[in-house]
Design an enzyme around this catalytic site. Structure first.
Site, PDB file in Angstrom:
ATOM      1  N   ASP A  15       0.730  -1.179  -0.121  1.00 18.79           N
ATOM      2  CA  ASP A  15       0.025  -0.066   0.020  1.00 18.79           C
ATOM      3  C   ASP A  15       0.727   1.220  -0.026  1.00 18.79           C
ATOM      4  OD1 ASP A  15      -2.494  -0.592  -0.279  1.00 18.79           O
ATOM      5  OD2 ASP A  15      -3.114  -0.673   1.759  1.00 18.79           O
ATOM      6  N   LYS A  40       2.905  -8.591 -13.090  1.00 15.16           N
ATOM      7  CA  LYS A  40       2.476  -8.787 -11.758  1.00 15.16           C
ATOM      8  C   LYS A  40       2.439 -10.305 -11.416  1.00 15.16           C
ATOM      9  CE  LYS A  40       0.976  -7.697  -7.626  1.00 15.16           C
ATOM     10  NZ  LYS A  40       1.484  -6.418  -6.773  1.00 15.16           N
ATOM     11  N   GLU A 118       5.955  -5.526 -11.333  1.00 17.72           N
ATOM     12  CA  GLU A 118       5.303  -5.078  -9.833  1.00 17.72           C
ATOM     13  C   GLU A 118       5.496  -6.103  -8.997  1.00 17.72           C
ATOM     14  OE1 GLU A 118       1.475  -3.167  -9.262  1.00 17.72           O
ATOM     15  OE2 GLU A 118       1.888  -3.367  -7.230  1.00 17.72           O
TER      16      GLU A 118
HETATM   17  N1  LIG Z   1       0.490   9.557  -4.664  1.00 19.01           N
HETATM   18  C1  LIG Z   1      -0.661   8.982  -3.946  1.00 19.01           C
HETATM   19  N2  LIG Z   1      -1.851  10.149  -3.666  1.00 19.01           N
HETATM   20  C2  LIG Z   1      -2.820   9.448  -3.239  1.00 19.01           C
HETATM   21  N3  LIG Z   1      -3.062   8.403  -2.648  1.00 19.01           N
HETATM   22  C3  LIG Z   1      -1.975   7.331  -3.084  1.00 19.01           C
HETATM   23  C4  LIG Z   1      -0.904   7.669  -3.775  1.00 19.01           C
HETATM   24  N4  LIG Z   1      -0.345   6.653  -4.073  1.00 19.01           N
HETATM   25  C5  LIG Z   1      -1.074   5.515  -3.294  1.00 19.01           C
HETATM   26  N5  LIG Z   1      -2.192   6.228  -2.891  1.00 19.01           N
HETATM   27  C6  LIG Z   1      -3.298   5.435  -2.182  1.00 19.01           C
HETATM   28  O1  LIG Z   1      -2.912   4.257  -1.648  1.00 19.01           O
HETATM   29  C7  LIG Z   1      -3.627   2.940  -2.220  1.00 19.01           C
HETATM   30  C8  LIG Z   1      -2.696   1.724  -2.319  1.00 19.01           C
HETATM   31  O2  LIG Z   1      -1.517   2.300  -3.389  1.00 19.01           O
HETATM   32  P1  LIG Z   1      -1.056   1.220  -4.423  1.00 19.01           P
HETATM   33  O3  LIG Z   1      -0.269   1.787  -5.412  1.00 19.01           O
HETATM   34  O4  LIG Z   1      -2.014   0.252  -4.773  1.00 19.01           O
HETATM   35  O5  LIG Z   1      -0.075   0.572  -3.312  1.00 19.01           O
HETATM   36  P2  LIG Z   1       0.696  -0.832  -3.511  1.00 19.01           P
HETATM   37  O6  LIG Z   1       0.726  -1.286  -5.090  1.00 19.01           O
HETATM   38  O7  LIG Z   1       2.106  -0.537  -2.906  1.00 19.01           O
HETATM   39  O8  LIG Z   1       0.246  -1.860  -2.564  1.00 19.01           O
HETATM   40  C9  LIG Z   1      -4.293   3.608  -3.553  1.00 19.01           C
HETATM   41  O9  LIG Z   1      -5.503   3.124  -3.848  1.00 19.01           O
HETATM   42  C10 LIG Z   1      -4.314   5.150  -3.055  1.00 19.01           C
HETATM   43  O10 LIG Z   1      -5.748   5.183  -2.646  1.00 19.01           O
HETATM   44 MG   LIG Z   2      -0.079  -3.046  -6.054  1.00 16.47          MG
END
Ligand SMILES: Nc1ncnc2c1ncn2[C@@H]1O[C@H](COP(=O)(O)OP(=O)(O)O)[C@@H](O)[C@H]1O
Ligand SMILES: [Mg+2]
Length: 229
Positions: A15, A40, A118
């Site tokens: 996240d 992925k 990813e």
């Molecule tokens: N730059 C950002 N601005 C606002 N929210 C973000 C940003 N990056 C991530 N998020 C929030 O965090 C959540 C998880 O991001 P994500 O890219 O899915 O994380 P990961 O892939 O590392 O698990 C997204 O759905 C979004 O709500």
């Molecule tokens: Mg992710």
């Protein structure tokens, strides 16, 4: 399976914005005329559709970038339950098979000029019950990493630990991208402290984007934010 052109996107944690960065990167590469592939290998969380079960991550990247490829190729292991893959495989009755990941990866790097992989959380995440850790997959692929970090409290420790772990494992961290920067002074200091202590280039600072949500496929201003990077 080494020798490909590409990058492995790893997080300090789950996240932290890996999918957001992958989507932005795929969008930029595609708009500059490259032919990139998103991969992925292992995901958790997604939705059922009339055509099957698809991960939130691959669906979001496709929606943002216009990339299109069979999910059985680019996202072979799709768990429903958002827990570590070693536990999800026990709960859902199928395991991550690194031979299948290797097969898909080799086919994709034949077909595409550049691959954006990813990861699933951080470098020490167990992908299987017998302790195959994610960093071993990164090494097998022979790719360098971009590390995605938060800007909020706790990130110095997480980021330094990950950089040190990668260095010990012989994995190059090509750069750090911070995601979700609010503009706050303490967060700015976290970024500068990490830059100073790790000497790893900070290659992007993605601001907090209003209305972005990977699970809901809500893009907010993602495209214009990445066009400015
Ligand atoms: N730059 C950002 N601005 C606002 N929210 C973000 C940003 N990056 C991530 N998020 C929030 O965090 C959540 C998880 O991001 P994500 O890219 O899915 O994380 P990961 O892939 O590392 O698990 C997204 O759905 C979004 O709500
Ligand atoms: Mg992710």
């Amino acid at each position: 399976m080494s020798g490909a052109k590409g990058i492995y996107i790893i997080g300090t944690d789950t996240d932290v914005g890996k999918t957001v960065v992958c989507a932005g990167l795929m969008y930029l590469l595609k708009s500059k005329g490259y032919d990139p592939c998103y991969f992925k290998p292992v995901s958790s969380g997604g939705r059922d559709t009339e055509n099957g079960f698809f991960s939130y991550d691959a669906s979001f990247v496709k929606a943002v970038s216009g990339f299109d490829e069979d999910d059985n190729m680019i996202n072979p292991f799709r768990f429903r339950i958002p827990v570590s893959p070693h536990l999800a495989s026990e709960m859902e009755g199928f395991a991550v098979d690194k031979e299948i990941i290797r097969d898909r990866y080799n086919k994709l790097i034949e077909k595409y000029r550049y691959i954006v992989v990813e990861g699933c959380g951080g470098l020490a995440v167990p992908l299987t019950k017998d302790g195959y850790l994610q960093f071993q997959l990164v090494k097998e692929m022979g790719l360098g990493c971009i590390l995605i970090s938060r800007t909020t409290l706790g990130t110095i420790n997480h980021t330094l630990l990950t950089v040190s772990f990668a260095q010990n494992a012989g994995i190059p961290i090509k750069g750090i991208v911070f995601s979700g920067f609010s503009g706050d002074d303490a967060e700015r200091d976290n970024i500068e402290t990490i830059r100073h202590l790790t000497k790893v280039p900070v290659i992007g600072v993605i601001p907090k984007i209003e209305g972005i949500n990977v699970e809901d496929k809500a893009l907010g201003e993602l495209k214009s934010v990445f066009e400015k990077q």
